[in-house]
Design an enzyme around this catalytic site. Structure first.
Site, PDB file in Angstrom:
ATOM      1  N   GLY A 144       0.803  -1.218   0.000  1.00 11.42           N
ATOM      2  CA  GLY A 144       0.000   0.000   0.000  1.00 11.42           C
ATOM      3  C   GLY A 144       0.829   1.257   0.000  1.00 11.42           C
ATOM      4  O   GLY A 144       0.334   2.343   0.295  1.00 11.42           O
ATOM      5  N   LYS A 158      -0.215   2.240  -4.180  1.00 11.52           N
ATOM      6  CA  LYS A 158      -0.654   3.601  -4.479  1.00 11.52           C
ATOM      7  C   LYS A 158      -0.340   4.027  -5.919  1.00 11.52           C
ATOM      8  O   LYS A 158      -1.090   4.766  -6.531  1.00 11.52           O
ATOM      9  CB  LYS A 158       0.036   4.599  -3.545  1.00 11.52           C
ATOM     10  CG  LYS A 158      -0.566   4.670  -2.154  1.00 11.52           C
ATOM     11  CD  LYS A 158      -1.779   5.577  -2.133  1.00 11.52           C
ATOM     12  CE  LYS A 158      -2.312   5.864  -0.755  1.00 11.52           C
ATOM     13  NZ  LYS A 158      -2.691   4.729   0.064  1.00 11.52           N
ATOM     14  N   ASP A 207      -7.648   7.660   2.013  1.00 11.21           N
ATOM     15  CA  ASP A 207      -6.494   8.336   2.625  1.00 11.21           C
ATOM     16  C   ASP A 207      -5.797   9.213   1.586  1.00 11.21           C
ATOM     17  O   ASP A 207      -5.923   9.006   0.385  1.00 11.21           O
ATOM     18  CB  ASP A 207      -5.503   7.298   3.169  1.00 11.21           C
ATOM     19  CG  ASP A 207      -5.056   6.283   2.119  1.00 11.21           C
ATOM     20  OD1 ASP A 207      -5.874   5.906   1.260  1.00 11.21           O
ATOM     21  OD2 ASP A 207      -3.885   5.873   2.138  1.00 11.21           O
ATOM     22  N   ASP A 208      -5.053  10.176   2.094  1.00 17.73           N
ATOM     23  CA  ASP A 208      -4.205  11.049   1.263  1.00 17.73           C
ATOM     24  C   ASP A 208      -4.951  11.709   0.120  1.00 17.73           C
ATOM     25  O   ASP A 208      -4.511  11.661  -1.043  1.00 17.73           O
ATOM     26  CB  ASP A 208      -2.989  10.256   0.728  1.00 17.73           C
ATOM     27  CG  ASP A 208      -2.080   9.816   1.855  1.00 17.73           C
ATOM     28  OD1 ASP A 208      -2.410  10.085   3.028  1.00 17.73           O
ATOM     29  OD2 ASP A 208      -1.040   9.215   1.568  1.00 17.73           O
ATOM     30  N   TYR A 229      -6.778   9.356   9.289  1.00 24.73           N
ATOM     31  CA  TYR A 229      -6.561   7.949   9.672  1.00 24.73           C
ATOM     32  C   TYR A 229      -5.545   7.802  10.788  1.00 24.73           C
ATOM     33  O   TYR A 229      -5.047   6.705  11.058  1.00 24.73           O
ATOM     34  CB  TYR A 229      -6.161   7.101   8.456  1.00 24.73           C
ATOM     35  CG  TYR A 229      -5.042   7.690   7.629  1.00 24.73           C
ATOM     36  CD1 TYR A 229      -5.322   8.459   6.509  1.00 24.73           C
ATOM     37  CD2 TYR A 229      -3.719   7.499   7.976  1.00 24.73           C
ATOM     38  CE1 TYR A 229      -4.306   9.023   5.759  1.00 24.73           C
ATOM     39  CE2 TYR A 229      -2.699   8.048   7.229  1.00 24.73           C
ATOM     40  CZ  TYR A 229      -3.003   8.815   6.115  1.00 24.73           C
ATOM     41  OH  TYR A 229      -1.983   9.373   5.372  1.00 24.73           O
ATOM     42  N   TRP A 243      -3.479  -0.380  10.370  1.00 25.17           N
ATOM     43  CA  TRP A 243      -2.670  -0.249   9.140  1.00 25.17           C
ATOM     44  C   TRP A 243      -1.336   0.257   9.664  1.00 25.17           C
ATOM     45  O   TRP A 243      -1.210   1.428  10.018  1.00 25.17           O
ATOM     46  CB  TRP A 243      -3.335   0.749   8.207  1.00 25.17           C
ATOM     47  CG  TRP A 243      -2.521   1.206   7.017  1.00 25.17           C
ATOM     48  CD1 TRP A 243      -1.269   1.747   7.025  1.00 25.17           C
ATOM     49  CD2 TRP A 243      -2.929   1.181   5.636  1.00 25.17           C
ATOM     50  NE1 TRP A 243      -0.871   2.064   5.752  1.00 25.17           N
ATOM     51  CE2 TRP A 243      -1.864   1.727   4.878  1.00 25.17           C
ATOM     52  CE3 TRP A 243      -4.080   0.754   4.975  1.00 25.17           C
ATOM     53  CZ2 TRP A 243      -1.923   1.870   3.486  1.00 25.17           C
ATOM     54  CZ3 TRP A 243      -4.138   0.898   3.589  1.00 25.17           C
ATOM     55  CH2 TRP A 243      -3.071   1.446   2.857  1.00 25.17           C
ATOM     56  N   ASP A 264       8.542   4.689   2.143  1.00 19.98           N
ATOM     57  CA  ASP A 264       8.313   5.410   0.884  1.00 19.98           C
ATOM     58  C   ASP A 264       8.462   6.916   1.039  1.00 19.98           C
ATOM     59  O   ASP A 264       8.678   7.625   0.062  1.00 19.98           O
ATOM     60  CB  ASP A 264       6.937   5.050   0.281  1.00 19.98           C
ATOM     61  CG  ASP A 264       5.781   5.238   1.253  1.00 19.98           C
ATOM     62  OD1 ASP A 264       6.007   5.679   2.398  1.00 19.98           O
ATOM     63  OD2 ASP A 264       4.633   4.950   0.845  1.00 19.98           O
ATOM     64  N   ASN A 314       2.206  -2.197   6.361  1.00 22.73           N
ATOM     65  CA  ASN A 314       2.515  -1.604   5.051  1.00 22.73           C
ATOM     66  C   ASN A 314       4.017  -1.291   5.099  1.00 22.73           C
ATOM     67  O   ASN A 314       4.421  -0.271   5.621  1.00 22.73           O
ATOM     68  CB  ASN A 314       1.687  -0.318   4.898  1.00 22.73           C
ATOM     69  CG  ASN A 314       1.994   0.427   3.613  1.00 22.73           C
ATOM     70  OD1 ASN A 314       2.076  -0.170   2.544  1.00 22.73           O
ATOM     71  ND2 ASN A 314       2.165   1.748   3.702  1.00 22.73           N
TER      72      ASN A 314
HETATM   73  C1  GDL Z   1       0.368   7.091   4.201  1.00 19.23           C
HETATM   74  C2  GDL Z   1      -0.354   6.278   3.196  1.00 19.23           C
HETATM   75  C3  GDL Z   1       0.443   5.068   2.747  1.00 19.23           C
HETATM   76  C4  GDL Z   1       1.937   5.332   2.782  1.00 19.23           C
HETATM   77  C5  GDL Z   1       2.278   5.659   4.208  1.00 19.23           C
HETATM   78  C6  GDL Z   1       3.755   5.884   4.500  1.00 19.23           C
HETATM   79  C7  GDL Z   1      -1.849   5.307   4.889  1.00 19.23           C
HETATM   80  C8  GDL Z   1      -3.248   4.952   5.276  1.00 19.23           C
HETATM   81  N1  GDL Z   1      -1.679   5.885   3.686  1.00 19.23           N
HETATM   82  O1  GDL Z   1      -0.118   8.061   4.657  1.00 19.23           O
HETATM   83  O2  GDL Z   1       0.023   4.716   1.470  1.00 19.23           O
HETATM   84  O3  GDL Z   1       2.668   4.230   2.346  1.00 19.23           O
HETATM   85  O4  GDL Z   1       1.618   6.825   4.610  1.00 19.23           O
HETATM   86  O5  GDL Z   1       4.273   6.946   3.755  1.00 19.23           O
HETATM   87  O6  GDL Z   1      -0.957   5.114   5.663  1.00 19.23           O
END
Ligand code: GDL
Length: 457
Positions: free
Chosen positions: A16, A47, A123-124, A170, A229, A236, A264
């Site tokens: 994700g 994403k 999100d985002d 979130y 999550w 990233d 994630n």
């Molecule tokens: C986020 C993003 C996710 C990303 C992570 C770390 C969520 C719900 N969404 O905000 O895609 O990988 O931060 O950068 O976490």
């Protein structure tokens, strides 16, 4: 609590993150690890897959649809469920029936490919809506809840469906800032169908710690326990780091307050072995959970992958390397100790350096050589995943070793030191570190301009 008690607890991995998606071979390897470690859910929601956000209205064309189908088959063969999600929030019109149809069609396609859990991700995204959505629903929470409920109703008309939902705020900080609108989470909790599970990342997007009290509060807003999550090992958002440390800062008692825990993790798939190994151990652990012990177990299990063309990686070196790429808010103890020793030496004039300087030089040289040995790995995907980070660390260790050697030698001690590999006023990293030096973070987390008079250089 209204959450359906029949739906099983979810444990596993989210693809994700932002960045290149994992390959088929990597996903299959993940499924192998997951089944060995007792993790049961893989959420496919990368994403930067164009069908995730930019082209969310379009079903997967061939060959991507076939790819997903074959992944689901591989997962099923290992007893793992595949969840599929997409994020329509960048340009959705909540009141447009065509957008509802498009979302349902995406999940109908996913179901036809064998997906059993359907995930709507908000999100985002900007927390604004089109005028007609505002006129119809008033708030983002109501618009999104109505949309998700309608999707669930359409899917359930054919067969029972398990759905998950990621809210626009979130994490605790977003909720505190009123992201998504005042009272978003409470309104969502009241209006979202009780059988839809809700994702939550903890007090922060990347949470150092998550307490039971925090989760209890969130559950009271949402009127259901959340599904975690967990971005603890995600990288990233910082291209220079990877996170190989243990699952950390979550008491074992948290599990009972959640409807699932999904990680994630790092974008570089091969570097997720220790973090996921440790998270899987946490999911099985009792109150005597020891995160460092779980890290050591994971690294020992990982060591076999570090066979090199010339020699194997010694366990001690892998542990030090892992400690240099540990967790988002902390390096591991071996790395901290090395840096502290180095700092203590550098704090003194070279004339006052004792035996410590020679000792720290040897430790740095050893780390430098361990980084260099990454190039020798037989596992070339593991090499590729490490390569840039290990090389960067190797370069800095090398510079430091040469600086120490220069000042340890009586003939050059205290003389100006140059590196043949650095031109004046050029640093590794280019524009990024030059920006970082302009805006300095203070101990309390505030930023100040280093260009302003009176601020530290
Ligand atoms: C986020 C993003 C996710 C990303 C992570 C770390 C969520 C719900 N969404 O905000 O895609 O990988 O931060 O950068 O976490």
């Amino acid at each position: 609590m209204h959450a359906s008690p029949a739906a099983p607890f979810l444990s596993g991995v989210i693809e994700g993150f932002y960045g290149p998606t994992w390959s088929r071979a990597e996903r299959i390897e993940l499924l192998d690890h997951m089944s060995a470690w007792g993790l049961d859910t893989y959420l496919h929601g990368p994403k930067d897959d164009v069908h995730h956000r930019a082209a969310w209205r379009l079903p997967y064309p061939e060959p991507e649809a076939h790819e997903l189908l074959s992944l689901v088959r591989e997962a099923r063969a290992r007893g793992i469920r595949v969840a599929h999600g997409f994020g329509p929030g960048l340009d959705i019109r909540y009141t447009d029936p065509a957008d509802l149809d498009a979302a349902v069609a995406r999940f109908v396609q996913a179901r036809s490919l064998g997906v059993s859990v359907f995930v709507l991700l908000f999100d985002d995204i900007p927390d604004r809506m089109h005028e007609e959505d505002v006129a119809r629903w008033g708030t983002l929470a109501r618009a999104q809840a109505a949309f998700a409920n309608a999707v669930l109703a359409a899917l359930s008309a054919e067969a029972p469906a398990r759905m998950l939902f990621c809210p626009t705020p979130y994490c605790g900080r977003m909720a505190m800032r009123g992201h998504g609108g005042a009272g978003y989470l409470q309104e969502l909790g009241a209006m979202l169908a009780p059988e839809i599970d809700v994702f939550w990342t903890g007090p922060e997007i990347v949470s150092r710690t998550i307490t039971e009290a925090h989760i209890d509060e969130v559950a009271s807003w949402l009127r259901r326990p959340p599904v975690l999550w967990d971005n603890l090992h995600a990288n990233d958002y910082d291209g220079r780091r990877v996170h190989c440390g243990p699952y950390s800062g979550r008491p074992a008692a948290l599990r009972a307050r959640l409807r699932g825990v999904l990680s994630n993790p790092n974008t570089e798939f091969p570097l997720n072995f220790p973090g996921l190994h440790s998270m899987a151990a946490w999911l099985r652990a009792g109150a005597d959970w020891d995160e460092r012990a779980s890290y050591l177990d994971a690294m020992r299990a990982w060591l076999a992958r570090f066979d090199g063309w010339r020699q194997p990686m010694p366990e001690e070196d892998l542990l030090l390397l892992g400690d240099c790429f540990y967790l988002p808010y902390s390096e591991g103890p071996l790395a901290i100790d090395l840096r502290d020793q180095l700092r203590a030496v550098l704090a003194k004039a070279p004339e006052q350096w004792g035996e410590d300087a020679a000792a720290v030089r040897s430790r740095l040289a050893r780390l430098r050589d361990a980084c260099a040995r990454i190039a020798d790995l037989r596992d070339r995907r593991l090499f590729a995943a490490w390569s840039r980070r290990a090389w960067e660390l190797r370069e800095e260790c090398d510079l430091m070793v040469k600086f120490l050697e220069w000042n340890l030698a009586p003939a050059t001690r205290g003389q100006p030191f140059h590196s043949d590999f650095h031109q004046p006023l050029t640093y590794r990293g280019g524009m990024v570190p030059s920006f970082q030096r302009l805006l300095l973070m203070q101990k309390d987390g505030t930023f100040v301009s280093s260009a302003m008079e009176g601020t530290p250089p």
